[in-house]
Design a protein around this motif. Sequence first.
Motif, mmCIF file in Angstrom:
data_model
loop_
_atom_site.group_PDB
_atom_site.id
_atom_site.type_symbol
_atom_site.label_atom_id
_atom_site.label_comp_id
_atom_site.label_asym_id
_atom_site.label_seq_id
_atom_site.Cartn_x
_atom_site.Cartn_y
_atom_site.Cartn_z
ATOM 1 N N GLY A 1 -119.213 93.914 -4.367
ATOM 2 C CA GLY A 1 -120.330 94.454 -5.153
ATOM 3 C C GLY A 1 -121.536 93.411 -5.022
ATOM 4 O O GLY A 1 -122.583 93.479 -5.670
ATOM 5 N N ASN A 2 -121.277 92.289 -4.336
ATOM 6 C CA ASN A 2 -122.238 91.096 -4.452
ATOM 7 C C ASN A 2 -122.680 90.833 -5.871
ATOM 8 O O ASN A 2 -124.131 90.947 -6.237
ATOM 9 N N PHE A 3 -121.786 90.672 -6.954
ATOM 10 C CA PHE A 3 -122.137 90.660 -8.324
ATOM 11 C C PHE A 3 -122.687 89.384 -8.568
ATOM 12 O O PHE A 3 -123.520 89.299 -9.603
ATOM 13 N N GLY A 4 -122.551 88.398 -8.004
ATOM 14 C CA GLY A 4 -123.342 87.060 -7.976
ATOM 15 C C GLY A 4 -124.789 87.339 -8.223
ATOM 16 O O GLY A 4 -125.381 86.703 -9.152
ATOM 17 N N LEU A 5 -125.363 87.911 -7.163
ATOM 18 C CA LEU A 5 -126.837 88.212 -7.269
ATOM 19 C C LEU A 5 -127.127 89.123 -8.658
ATOM 20 O O LEU A 5 -128.199 88.775 -9.171
ATOM 21 N N ASN B 1 -108.889 92.026 -9.040
ATOM 22 C CA ASN B 1 -109.882 93.177 -9.337
ATOM 23 C C ASN B 1 -111.470 92.287 -9.568
ATOM 24 O O ASN B 1 -112.297 92.786 -8.844
ATOM 25 N N PHE B 2 -111.404 91.303 -10.077
ATOM 26 C CA PHE B 2 -112.510 90.197 -9.812
ATOM 27 C C PHE B 2 -112.902 89.869 -8.566
ATOM 28 O O PHE B 2 -114.307 89.981 -8.104
ATOM 29 N N GLU B 3 -112.245 89.485 -7.812
ATOM 30 C CA GLU B 3 -112.136 89.027 -6.540
ATOM 31 C C GLU B 3 -112.703 90.354 -5.690
ATOM 32 O O GLU B 3 -113.970 90.081 -4.822
ATOM 33 N N THR B 4 -112.144 91.386 -5.796
ATOM 34 C CA THR B 4 -112.809 92.746 -4.936
ATOM 35 C C THR B 4 -114.189 92.895 -5.585
ATOM 36 O O THR B 4 -114.776 93.348 -4.586
ATOM 37 N N LYS C 1 -132.714 93.893 -6.331
ATOM 38 C CA LYS C 1 -133.207 93.411 -7.666
ATOM 39 C C LYS C 1 -132.461 94.111 -8.708
ATOM 40 O O LYS C 1 -132.922 94.134 -9.998
ATOM 41 N N TYR C 2 -131.278 94.771 -8.609
ATOM 42 C CA TYR C 2 -130.599 95.313 -9.619
ATOM 43 C C TYR C 2 -130.173 94.034 -10.458
ATOM 44 O O TYR C 2 -129.762 93.076 -10.236
ATOM 45 N N THR C 3 -129.980 94.749 -11.766
ATOM 46 C CA THR C 3 -129.412 94.102 -12.714
ATOM 47 C C THR C 3 -127.864 94.224 -12.926
ATOM 48 O O THR C 3 -127.423 95.193 -12.193
ATOM 49 N N ILE C 4 -127.174 93.590 -13.956
ATOM 50 C CA ILE C 4 -125.833 93.755 -14.013
ATOM 51 C C ILE C 4 -125.367 95.133 -14.422
ATOM 52 O O ILE C 4 -124.257 95.754 -13.790
ATOM 53 N N GLN C 5 -126.051 95.644 -15.261
ATOM 54 C CA GLN C 5 -125.773 97.092 -15.671
ATOM 55 C C GLN C 5 -125.856 98.037 -14.626
ATOM 56 O O GLN C 5 -125.210 99.071 -14.346
ATOM 57 N N LEU C 6 -126.861 98.012 -13.739
ATOM 58 C CA LEU C 6 -127.133 98.648 -12.559
ATOM 59 C C LEU C 6 -126.194 98.681 -11.420
ATOM 60 O O LEU C 6 -125.630 99.605 -11.015
ATOM 61 N N ALA C 7 -125.670 97.451 -11.488
ATOM 62 C CA ALA C 7 -124.629 97.157 -10.464
ATOM 63 C C ALA C 7 -123.265 97.603 -10.903
ATOM 64 O O ALA C 7 -122.437 98.283 -10.041
ATOM 65 N N ILE C 8 -122.968 97.881 -12.319
ATOM 66 C CA ILE C 8 -121.697 98.290 -12.628
ATOM 67 C C ILE C 8 -121.834 99.936 -12.481
ATOM 68 O O ILE C 8 -120.755 100.366 -12.191
ATOM 69 N N SER C 9 -122.796 100.532 -12.467
ATOM 70 C CA SER C 9 -122.935 102.110 -12.401
ATOM 71 C C SER C 9 -122.688 102.235 -10.862
ATOM 72 O O SER C 9 -122.290 103.306 -10.676
ATOM 73 N N ASN C 10 -122.733 101.255 -9.788
ATOM 74 C CA ASN C 10 -122.545 101.610 -8.611
ATOM 75 C C ASN C 10 -120.964 101.704 -8.230
ATOM 76 O O ASN C 10 -120.734 102.279 -7.338
ATOM 77 N N PHE C 11 -120.120 101.201 -9.008
ATOM 78 C CA PHE C 11 -118.674 101.594 -9.095
ATOM 79 C C PHE C 11 -118.498 102.812 -9.504
ATOM 80 O O PHE C 11 -117.073 103.276 -9.314
ATOM 81 N N MET C 12 -119.378 103.757 -9.907
ATOM 82 C CA MET C 12 -119.076 105.078 -10.401
ATOM 83 C C MET C 12 -119.547 105.973 -9.323
ATOM 84 O O MET C 12 -120.655 106.128 -9.265
#
Length: 275
Positions: A65-69, A57-60, A221-232
Motif C-alpha cells: 500500500g505504500n503506506f509510508g507516503l 499484516n503490517f509488512e504486507t 497525495k492520498y492521506t492515510i484515511q484515503l489509503a485505508i479505504s483502498n484496502f476495501m
Amino acid sequence: MNVRKNIPKIMIYTLLILVASFFLIPVLWVVLSSVKPPVELYKWPPSLFPKTITIVNFETAFRKGNFGLYFYNSAVVTIVSTLITLVINTMAGYALAKYRFYGRDFILIAFLATLMIPLEIIMIPIFVVIKSLGMINTLWGIIIPPAATPTGVFLIRQYLLGVPDELIEAARIDGASEWRLFWTIIVPLAKPVISVLAIFSFMWRWNDFLWPLIVISDPKKYTIQLAISNFMGEYNVDWPSLLAMSVIAMIPVLIVFLNFQKQLVKGIVTTGLKE
C-alpha cells in the motif's frame, strides 16, 4: 462505617469501568486482530486473543500500500493545518473578546451560525473557490479550507473573556505593541484552551476523509484515511492489511491525547461561558 459511606462511590466507579470497557472492546479487538495470521483471522468462531502473534499484516500493508507516503501526507496536512488553525483562531478569538468595534457581536453571531450549516451544503462553493485558486489535487487544498473553525474561535473568545482588561491596559501603558502584547501575554495565558483546540484540530484533520476524497485524485497525495479505504474493494476486503493500518492510524491521535490530557481537562474546566 466508612465502607457504607463509600458504597455509592464504589458503585459509580464500577459502572464507569464497565461502560469504558464496553466501548474499548472493539478497539481491543482491532489491535489484537491486527497481529493475527490471516488464517486465524478468518477462522470461525472468532477468538479475541491471538494464538500466534505476527507482524506480517503490517509488512504486507506497507509493501503493497505504500503506506509510508500516505502517513507522511497526513502528518504534513495535520501539523500544518493545526498550526494555522491555532494562529487564526487565537487571533480572531482575542479580537472578539477584547477589542471594541462596530459589528463585533454580529460577527460573533455569524461565526456561531455557521455551526448549524452542514458541511455537505457548503462543499460545492468551497470546491469552486479551491479550484479557482489552483489548489485541487494539492495538500494545500486540504489544509486551507478548514483553517478557521467557529468552534475554535468561540472557545478562545470565551476563555479570554476571563482575562482582566486591566492587565492588557497595563501592558499598553508600559509601551507594549499589540503584536508583543498578543504573543507575550495573551498566548501564554491562553495555553490551556489552545491545548484543547490543538487536540481537537489534530483529531479532526487526521481523521478527515470526506474533504480529502473530494479534493485529491492523485494517489501520491492520498492521506492515510484515503489509503485505508483502498484496502476495501468492490467485492472483497483485505481485512489483515486494513486492521494493521487502522492500528497505525490510531497511534498518533493516542499519543497526542495521552500527552495533552491534563491540558485538555484544565482547558475544558477553565473555559467559562460568561459574557
